[in-house]
Design a protein around this motif. Structure first.
Motif, PDB file in Angstrom:
ATOM      1  N   TRP A  65      13.966  -1.225  20.012  1.00  0.00           N
ATOM      2  CA  TRP A  65      12.659  -1.774  20.333  1.00  0.00           C
ATOM      3  C   TRP A  65      11.692  -1.282  19.266  1.00  0.00           C
ATOM      4  O   TRP A  65      11.527  -0.069  19.082  1.00  0.00           O
ATOM      5  N   MET A  66      11.088  -2.214  18.562  1.00  0.00           N
ATOM      6  CA  MET A  66      10.064  -1.853  17.587  1.00  0.00           C
ATOM      7  C   MET A  66       8.740  -1.795  18.333  1.00  0.00           C
ATOM      8  O   MET A  66       8.191  -2.831  18.722  1.00  0.00           O
ATOM      9  N   VAL A  67       8.275  -0.581  18.581  1.00  0.00           N
ATOM     10  CA  VAL A  67       7.094  -0.351  19.407  1.00  0.00           C
ATOM     11  C   VAL A  67       5.858  -0.374  18.501  1.00  0.00           C
ATOM     12  O   VAL A  67       5.667   0.516  17.673  1.00  0.00           O
ATOM     13  N   ILE A  68       5.050  -1.404  18.677  1.00  0.00           N
ATOM     14  CA  ILE A  68       3.859  -1.571  17.850  1.00  0.00           C
ATOM     15  C   ILE A  68       2.766  -0.667  18.410  1.00  0.00           C
ATOM     16  O   ILE A  68       2.339  -0.818  19.550  1.00  0.00           O
ATOM     17  N   THR A  69       2.361   0.281  17.597  1.00  0.00           N
ATOM     18  CA  THR A  69       1.375   1.267  18.010  1.00  0.00           C
ATOM     19  C   THR A  69      -0.031   0.747  17.742  1.00  0.00           C
ATOM     20  O   THR A  69      -0.354   0.408  16.603  1.00  0.00           O
ATOM     21  N   PRO A  70      -0.876   0.697  18.782  1.00  0.00           N
ATOM     22  CA  PRO A  70      -2.238   0.221  18.583  1.00  0.00           C
ATOM     23  C   PRO A  70      -3.061   1.180  17.733  1.00  0.00           C
ATOM     24  O   PRO A  70      -3.845   0.770  16.916  1.00  0.00           O
ATOM     25  N   LYS A 102      21.268   2.105  26.106  1.00  0.00           N
ATOM     26  CA  LYS A 102      20.661   3.097  25.218  1.00  0.00           C
ATOM     27  C   LYS A 102      19.746   2.380  24.224  1.00  0.00           C
ATOM     28  O   LYS A 102      20.205   1.599  23.406  1.00  0.00           O
ATOM     29  N   ILE A 103      18.451   2.661  24.343  1.00  0.00           N
ATOM     30  CA  ILE A 103      17.434   1.974  23.539  1.00  0.00           C
ATOM     31  C   ILE A 103      16.859   2.929  22.499  1.00  0.00           C
ATOM     32  O   ILE A 103      16.397   4.023  22.834  1.00  0.00           O
ATOM     33  N   GLY A 104      16.867   2.490  21.254  1.00  0.00           N
ATOM     34  CA  GLY A 104      16.214   3.253  20.193  1.00  0.00           C
ATOM     35  C   GLY A 104      14.807   2.748  20.014  1.00  0.00           C
ATOM     36  O   GLY A 104      14.587   1.547  19.824  1.00  0.00           O
ATOM     37  N   LEU A 105      13.839   3.633  20.095  1.00  0.00           N
ATOM     38  CA  LEU A 105      12.426   3.269  19.948  1.00  0.00           C
ATOM     39  C   LEU A 105      11.974   3.581  18.528  1.00  0.00           C
ATOM     40  O   LEU A 105      11.983   4.738  18.102  1.00  0.00           O
ATOM     41  N   TYR A 106      11.608   2.532  17.821  1.00  0.00           N
ATOM     42  CA  TYR A 106      11.141   2.663  16.439  1.00  0.00           C
ATOM     43  C   TYR A 106       9.644   2.382  16.469  1.00  0.00           C
ATOM     44  O   TYR A 106       9.218   1.244  16.567  1.00  0.00           O
ATOM     45  N   PHE A 107       8.839   3.442  16.450  1.00  0.00           N
ATOM     46  CA  PHE A 107       7.383   3.328  16.556  1.00  0.00           C
ATOM     47  C   PHE A 107       6.767   3.065  15.190  1.00  0.00           C
ATOM     48  O   PHE A 107       7.236   3.584  14.177  1.00  0.00           O
ATOM     49  N   GLY A 108       5.717   2.275  15.169  1.00  0.00           N
ATOM     50  CA  GLY A 108       4.997   2.064  13.919  1.00  0.00           C
ATOM     51  C   GLY A 108       3.807   1.163  14.122  1.00  0.00           C
ATOM     52  O   GLY A 108       3.726   0.425  15.102  1.00  0.00           O
ATOM     53  N   THR A 109       2.878   1.227  13.183  1.00  0.00           N
ATOM     54  CA  THR A 109       1.753   0.293  13.234  1.00  0.00           C
ATOM     55  C   THR A 109       2.193  -1.062  12.693  1.00  0.00           C
ATOM     56  O   THR A 109       1.607  -2.077  13.034  1.00  0.00           O
ATOM     57  N   PHE A 110       3.225  -1.071  11.841  1.00  0.00           N
ATOM     58  CA  PHE A 110       3.766  -2.319  11.267  1.00  0.00           C
ATOM     59  C   PHE A 110       2.609  -3.183  10.732  1.00  0.00           C
ATOM     60  O   PHE A 110       2.407  -4.300  11.160  1.00  0.00           O
ATOM     61  N   ASN A 111       1.917  -2.602   9.779  1.00  0.00           N
ATOM     62  CA  ASN A 111       0.666  -3.164   9.268  1.00  0.00           C
ATOM     63  C   ASN A 111       0.748  -3.432   7.764  1.00  0.00           C
ATOM     64  O   ASN A 111       0.025  -2.797   6.998  1.00  0.00           O
ATOM     65  N   PRO A 112       1.633  -4.350   7.296  1.00  0.00           N
ATOM     66  CA  PRO A 112       2.516  -5.246   8.057  1.00  0.00           C
ATOM     67  C   PRO A 112       3.950  -4.713   8.130  1.00  0.00           C
ATOM     68  O   PRO A 112       4.322  -3.791   7.411  1.00  0.00           O
ATOM     69  N   ILE A 113       4.759  -5.353   8.968  1.00  0.00           N
ATOM     70  CA  ILE A 113       6.192  -5.083   8.997  1.00  0.00           C
ATOM     71  C   ILE A 113       6.766  -5.584   7.667  1.00  0.00           C
ATOM     72  O   ILE A 113       6.348  -6.616   7.155  1.00  0.00           O
ATOM     73  N   HIS A 114       7.722  -4.836   7.092  1.00  0.00           N
ATOM     74  CA  HIS A 114       8.296  -5.232   5.802  1.00  0.00           C
ATOM     75  C   HIS A 114       9.817  -5.088   5.828  1.00  0.00           C
ATOM     76  O   HIS A 114      10.387  -4.664   6.850  1.00  0.00           O
ATOM     77  N   VAL A 115      10.464  -5.449   4.733  1.00  0.00           N
ATOM     78  CA  VAL A 115      11.929  -5.450   4.700  1.00  0.00           C
ATOM     79  C   VAL A 115      12.517  -4.049   4.867  1.00  0.00           C
ATOM     80  O   VAL A 115      13.629  -3.900   5.359  1.00  0.00           O
ATOM     81  N   GLY A 116      11.768  -3.020   4.511  1.00  0.00           N
ATOM     82  CA  GLY A 116      12.231  -1.654   4.733  1.00  0.00           C
ATOM     83  C   GLY A 116      12.366  -1.341   6.216  1.00  0.00           C
ATOM     84  O   GLY A 116      13.368  -0.771   6.657  1.00  0.00           O
ATOM     85  N   HIS A 117      11.364  -1.723   6.998  1.00  0.00           N
ATOM     86  CA  HIS A 117      11.434  -1.548   8.455  1.00  0.00           C
ATOM     87  C   HIS A 117      12.656  -2.266   9.023  1.00  0.00           C
ATOM     88  O   HIS A 117      13.384  -1.728   9.862  1.00  0.00           O
ATOM     89  N   LEU A 118      12.854  -3.507   8.585  1.00  0.00           N
ATOM     90  CA  LEU A 118      13.974  -4.311   9.088  1.00  0.00           C
ATOM     91  C   LEU A 118      15.318  -3.704   8.719  1.00  0.00           C
ATOM     92  O   LEU A 118      16.234  -3.677   9.535  1.00  0.00           O
ATOM     93  N   ALA A 119      15.447  -3.233   7.481  1.00  0.00           N
ATOM     94  CA  ALA A 119      16.715  -2.649   7.038  1.00  0.00           C
ATOM     95  C   ALA A 119      17.065  -1.424   7.873  1.00  0.00           C
ATOM     96  O   ALA A 119      18.214  -1.257   8.302  1.00  0.00           O
ATOM     97  N   ILE A 120      16.080  -0.584   8.151  1.00  0.00           N
ATOM     98  CA  ILE A 120      16.329   0.623   8.949  1.00  0.00           C
ATOM     99  C   ILE A 120      16.661   0.256  10.391  1.00  0.00           C
ATOM    100  O   ILE A 120      17.631   0.754  10.968  1.00  0.00           O
TER     101      ILE A 120
END
Length: 193
Positions: free
Chosen positions: A34-39, A2-20
């Protein structure tokens, strides 16, 4: 799996993204995140985005010590702009043995009914929702939906936009970024002008 897809531009990735992402990996029934980097998000201006390669490098570096979380470039090879429903169909075809779920903030849940083919998404995928400080009416349309799970994750109100603006204004934003990401941004002189 079971994979959770966390979509984002991560522009930039920060500690909030990591904590979630880490909370979802540790406190839900998801096996991996999977942190899915959205183009290119159809709702965001493309001009403010760093190149895909640089955002991938930052996510990759930020996740080195998180074995349950990995960076995904799956959307880099899909037609632009990206729509979640097409990405999900592509992933299901490519990985038929995996069950894919979405991870989104409460703010995105409010607009889920505006997403392309949102009914198909809810028919075939579970959605894990983390809380956000919200203005206006809390979304009740999906309150009793069997595929939507609210997760009591920490409320993280850190914004990539505020980080970019802080860098441009020569403010110290160091505590908001994983060390490896801060180093990368500093070495590459990103967001400074």
């Amino acid at each position: 799996m079971k994979i959770g897809l966390y979509f984002g531009t991560f522009n930039p990735i920060h500690v909030g993204h990591l904590a979630i992402a880490n909370h979802m990996a540790e406190y839900s029934d998801l096996d991996k995140i999977w942190m899915v980097i959205t183009p290119h998000n159809p709702f965001k201006k493309k001009s403010s985005l760093l190149d895909n390669h640089h955002r991938y490098q930052m996510v990759q570096r930020a996740l080195e010590e998180y074995p349950k979380i990995e960076a995904s470039t799956i959307e880099f090879s899909l037609p632009q702009p990206n729509y979640t429903v097409y990405t999900l169909v592509h992933l299901q075809e490519k990985y038929p043995d995996h069950e894919f779920c979405l991870i989104m903030g409460e703010d995105n849940l409010k607009s889920l009914h505006k997403w392309k083919n949102y009914e198909a998404i809810l028919e075939n995928h579970e959605v894990y929702v983390y809380p956000r400080i919200s203005e206006g009416v809390i979304e009740t349309r999906f309150d009793n939906h069997p595929k939507i799970h609210r997760v009591a994750a920490p409320i993280m109100e850190i914004s990539s936009t505020a980080i970019r603006n802080g860098i441009k204004e020569k403010k110290s934003i160091r505590p908001l970024l994983p060390y490896e990401v801060f180093q990368y941004l500093d070495e590459m002189n990103f967001y400074k002008s």
